[in-house]
Design a protein around this motif. Structure first.
Motif: not given
Length: 232
Positions: A204-214
Motif C-alpha cells: 500500500t505504499t505510493l511511490v513518487l519517483p524521480g522520473h516518470g509517473p507515480a
C-alpha cells in the motif's frame, strides 16, 4: 498532505513540494534544472515557506537549483556519501551533455553550492515542516542514493489503496529502476537495495519517483521486471 509535483526543464526530473497543508512550512524535493520559477509560483499560490530541501541523490538533474531554492537560511539534506557531489556536480558531467544543455538554454551552465548542508545517514528519522520523514539508504544508482518515506499520502489520491508514501528518487521507477553505469553506480549494490530496502515496503505504499509517473509497490512487485526473482 499537500503534494505538488512538476517536471524540471531538462531530463523530466520530478520536483515535489510537500506540506501538511496550505499556509504551512514545506519540503522541496529534488529541485532540478530550471525549476526556480515554478517552485516560487507554487510557494506563492499555496502560501508555503520552505523548511528544507531534500535531495534523493547528487546528480545534476536533481540538484541544479538547490542553492537558489534554498536561499540563505534553508538547509539542503543529502546522504553523506553523495555530499561530495554538491561541491561541483558540473565537474563530473559528460562534456557533451553540458554542451547540449547550454545549447538548449542558450547560456553556460553555472553552479553555486548551497550555504547549509545537512548530511544524512541511513535510517535517520527527521521531523521537518511538521512532517515525519524516514531516510532509507539505497545505494546503486549513486553511493548515497536514498528514498524518503512519509506515513501520509497526498491529498486527492483516488483509485488505488495506499497508506504511505515513498519518494524513490532514481532507485525505483514505474516499471524500471535507475541506471548503474554512471560514475558511482554499482549494479550489485542496486540489487541489494532492491532486495533489502525496496521489496520490504508494504504493497500500500505510493511511490513518487524521480522520473516518470507515480506507481504503487503492489503494482511494481507484480509487474516490474527488475524486482522479479530477488526475494524479500
Amino acid at each position: 498532505m499537500l503534494t505538488i509535483a512538476f517536471p524540471a526543464a531538462a531530463f523530466d526530473t520530478n520536483c515535489y513540494v510537500i506540506a501538511p497543508a496550505a499556509g504551512e512550512e514545506c519540503l522541496v524535493v529534488d529541485p532540478g534544472i530550471g525549476v526556480e520559477d515554478t517552485v516560487a509560483a507554487v510557494l506563492r499560490e499555496h502560501r508555503l515557506r520552505p523548511a528544507a530541501v531534500l535531495l534523493t541523490h547528487g546528480h545534476l538533474d536533481h540538484v541544479y537549483a538547490v542553492a537558489p531554492v534554498c536561499g540563505g537560511g534553508t538547509a539542503a539534506y543529502i546522504h553523506a556519501e553523495d555530499r561530495y557531489r554538491l561541491e561541483d556536480p558540473l565537474a563530473i558531467v559528460n562534456p557533451g551533455m553540458l554542451a547540449m544543455l547550454e545549447q538548449q538554454f542558450g547560456r553556460k551552465a553555472t553552479w553555486r553550492a548551497p550555504e547549509r548542508v545537512v548530511e544524512l545517514a541511513g535510517r535517520d528519522a527527521l521531523e521537518l515542516a511538521g512532517l515525519q520523514v524516514s531516510v532509507m539508504h539505497a545505494p546503486g544508482h549513486t553511493e548515497g542514493s536514498v528514498m524518503f518515506g512519509l506515513p501520509q499520502v497526498p491529498d486527492g489520491v483516488t483509485g488505488v489503496e495506499v497508506s504511505s508514501t515513498v519518494l524513490s528518487g532514481d532507485v525505483l521507477f514505474a516499471g524500471s529502476i535507475g541506471r548503474t553505469d554512471l560514475p558511482g553506480g554499482d549494479h550489485a549494490a542496486m540489487q541489494r537495495s532492491l532486495r533489502d530496502v525496496v521489496l520490504p515496503l508494504p504493497d500500500t505504499t505510493l511511490v513518487l519517483p524521480g522520473h516518470g509517473p507515480a506507481t504503487t509497490m503492489d503494482r511494481e512487485r507484480a509487474t516490474n521486471p527488475y524486482l522479479q526473482g530477488l526475494g524479500a
